[in-house]
Scaffold this motif. Sequence first.
Motif, short mmCIF file in Angstrom:
data_model
loop_
_atom_site.label_atom_id
_atom_site.label_comp_id
_atom_site.label_asym_id
_atom_site.label_seq_id
_atom_site.Cartn_x
_atom_site.Cartn_y
_atom_site.Cartn_z
N ASP A 178 41.81 32.95 46.21
CA ASP A 178 42.85 33.96 46.46
C ASP A 178 43.82 34.02 45.28
OD1 ASP A 178 41.90 34.51 48.99
OD2 ASP A 178 43.20 33.05 49.97
N LEU A 179 44.27 32.85 44.87
CA LEU A 179 45.28 32.81 43.80
C LEU A 179 44.66 33.26 42.48
CD1 LEU A 179 47.04 29.50 44.82
CD2 LEU A 179 47.91 31.82 45.07
N VAL A 238 47.62 29.18 54.85
CA VAL A 238 46.27 29.14 54.31
C VAL A 238 46.15 30.04 53.10
CG1 VAL A 238 43.86 29.63 54.77
CG2 VAL A 238 45.28 28.59 56.53
N VAL A 239 45.83 29.44 51.99
CA VAL A 239 45.57 30.23 50.80
C VAL A 239 44.61 29.41 49.95
CG1 VAL A 239 47.58 29.30 49.54
CG2 VAL A 239 46.62 31.48 48.86
N SER A 240 43.64 30.08 49.38
CA SER A 240 42.63 29.34 48.62
C SER A 240 42.84 29.55 47.14
CB SER A 240 41.23 29.81 49.02
OG SER A 240 41.05 31.14 48.57
N LYS A 241 42.18 28.71 46.37
CA LYS A 241 42.24 28.86 44.93
C LYS A 241 41.65 30.22 44.54
CE LYS A 241 40.72 26.39 40.82
NZ LYS A 241 39.89 25.26 40.37
#
Lengths: 230, 725
Positions: A26-27, A21-24
């Motif tokens: 986060d990035l 799980v990683v969101s935009k």
Amino acid sequence: MSASKAVIPKDEWDRRLEEVVVSKADLNRLVMDYLVIEGYKSAAEEFSLESGVQPAVDFASIESRRNIREALNRGDVQEAITRVNDLNPEILDTNPALYFHLQQQKLIEYIRQGKITEALRFAQEELAPRGEESPEFLAELERTMALLAFESSSAVPPAISDLLSPGQRMKTAGEVNAAILESLSQGREAKLAGLLKLLQWGESLLEERAEFPKVRRKWWTGLDSDQLCL
Amino acid sequence: MSVPRPPLPSLEDLISSVSSTNTHIISPSTSVHRQQIASSPSHSSTFPRIIRASNASDSLPAQSSSASRADIACTPPLSNSPTPARRTSAGPLGIRSPNLHRPRSHTHTTLSSPHLALHQSPPPFPRPPYLDHSSLRHLLQTELPPNLPPSRYTQSTIYPFVPRPQQASIPPALIDDSDVESTASPPPGLPPSPPASASAKPPSETVTLVSSSPVFRLPTRWSEQDRHTYLSVSADGRELTYHGGSSQNGSSTDNAGMARTNHPIPPACGIYYYELEILSKAPKAHISIGFAAADARLSKLPGWEKNSWGYHGDDGFSFSAEKAGNTYGPTFGGGDTVGAGIDFSQNRAFFTKNSTLIGMVFEHVACDVQVFPSVGLRHSNEHVRVNFGHAPFKYDIEDHVQQRRDTVWASIQSKPLDWRILDPKRNGAGAQTSRTDVDSAPRTTMDEEGHNEAARLVLNYLIHHGYAKTAEAFQTQLARAPTRAASPALPVPPPASASAPGPDIDSPMLSADHENEGVETNMLEQRLTIVRAVRRGDIEGALSDLRERFPSVLARDGGIMRLKLRCRQFVELVNAAAEAKRAFSAASSSSHNGVEDVDAMDVDDDAPAQAALKAALAYGRTLRTEYKKEAAERQDVHALLERTWSVIAYHFPVEAGGEVGRWAGQDARDSLAGEVNQVILESQGFPRQPALERIYRQTGASLIQLGFLGVGAAVFADLQRELLD
């Protein structure tokens, strides 16, 4: 090490990748962190407008770090020292190793420009006393002075030729940048670099135990060439 | 690396230890538990020393794991079929299906032993806080129903990797039997029960793990079964008392009795720790605290046998599969609290006495076996009480783990990056030779290369997501960067860097006058125009641009993208109609002075709203008619159309809140825009995710996998905590 490794097929691995799980957002924060730490001020400003991510520091400090870095990268050590002291004199006062490395860089630049007389005077007046302070400084000083033994740079043996490389300038610049960031209570290194190191570590450990699809440079350098994905 | 690592079958050990129980499936009612107990074989006849009843959770772990295997293998007929009478005890996992316990419930009535203490289940306790330092903490569970904070990882779908080939078609009973044969020295009088965990042995059959959420069960009590008959376990599962042997023969090693816990220790803990309070009086207790695998005999103290490790109270020695032991720490006895820990990040053990760390000890602890907390007693009336996290620990284990975590992270970060690992040809024989030769000397060019690579990653990301101005500014700054410019300024470049700027480093993106730039920029602009149009709700504009420039995007996947956009267009029309109506209401309410006026305005101003609504309805009907056939054939099309159409039921869909509000609002526009962006990129042959995201995911997946494989250090490299929070 072992003959039998588990094999994780691509479709299986792809599914696992999706499960991380990683969101935009986060990035985006990772990217902002990179732009700030590496000192890309105008890019950070634009990014803040376009993505809505707020940097943790003010843009002015990014700019001054960038200037210092650029001064070092073009060989203007004195300019960099002045700017660091303008920013916060304590940075160099409290960090003798950093100050020594800056002085060493200055010596290297004299040698690079062929200013032998200046180089010798500078070494004797500024660096030699510091070399006595610590064995580590002394070793570095000796290594640097060895450059003077060669008529032309092409004759410099590989063991010390790295001192003349752009990499040496970047190393010093990186050290200064990290010290400034630390004085601002910021991370010393971009989290992106941390991510990449973690990738390197994790992949190599897992590689000992399983076959799985690895990260490939072509993912970001274009298709199979190094062409940019514009 | 000289550290032996677990052989592959241990993959499966992990899975077996993984409970496939989904807590929400288990009925929380105590009656289930009671029936469970009722259905277990009556211990009282075979275990005269057990004076108190056990609780559901200490049903035989081996059977638990066999049950879980059956579950995992997805063979419901097996798990539902009646098992031989002597093993009617279904593990906690067996209660997955409600009809599991039904056929056995009659045994309840035949139970005569005083199992009235059934309600006295061990007090449930939450996961001890020190385990929060594991990145897989959300998978580590005690019996207490987890009240998990939202996890970054989707729990339902992560699971350990298992080689797929064969299905487990072996009935649970069969697995148990094979285990029975290999049981190491069953204590006298013990029924032919399996050892603590069948999972500790490499089973020959592999299973396919079908979607189950892996849960790593933490030890919560001494096992009622997996203990020597000399020992009795208290009702709450925490105390052990020694009753056996002849005390006059105290020095004999024959008298030892050991106990293990109900679950093995999941290496995903990173570091596991428990404490033992010595309740008996002797100042030098003949007690061994430590760890043991399932195959270590119960008649020996931990540390004497292979695959067991212990710290002994009478002499303070440490034992690792040896009889003599080594000088290690102080002696311990009555009134002392000793702690035992395993550090899976270095496969070493450590012990504490009265809140003081004694030191790290042993090597290769639990490298290729699963181990249990284990305690051995040797003298009459010796009596201990364990703390698996029931209460705060005396030793500051949280700080201990935190420090270890920081150390692991620092050591990972101290290694310089080697970009060559990312080269696609690194495994190809000889393909790398030229580069490798060149790179053999300089560490400095790595810095340059690293800077360039990182910059490329970021630029790739910015462009992928269409942060055009940022990308431009970044590129401008990169072009000014001295990396390339500095080299010519050198009198003579050092030999290494002379050839280093090969094609890999000479990135086209860094050069302003790249020949393709015009074309590429154009493509970026076109893509951005479309994405922005979708973002602000101009679907018509987006559709026409797509038709013109990227027709393949609309045709893709049976035209689903076209349909999605057209559905969005309908929602936009409905929203527009709602706005028109609002404008009218606002106007009419602001001029409510004269009744006649309002009436007049009614006629005048309502018209646009009505027209807008009409247009929306017409569009929607056309859409439904056009896609009638597809909707009948494709569930996704049908669902999309229905959902879209339902928006009409709301006055102001955007403000409706909940699902409809999201569906009608800006969020849905943004996500559709993201989808369009991705599909355009894919249609042009670019990866659907930016490389940075791929790298993040790759890193995350690798670390999770390592954690599952028992690489303790991996759970201390917490991607999310270190990089995102």
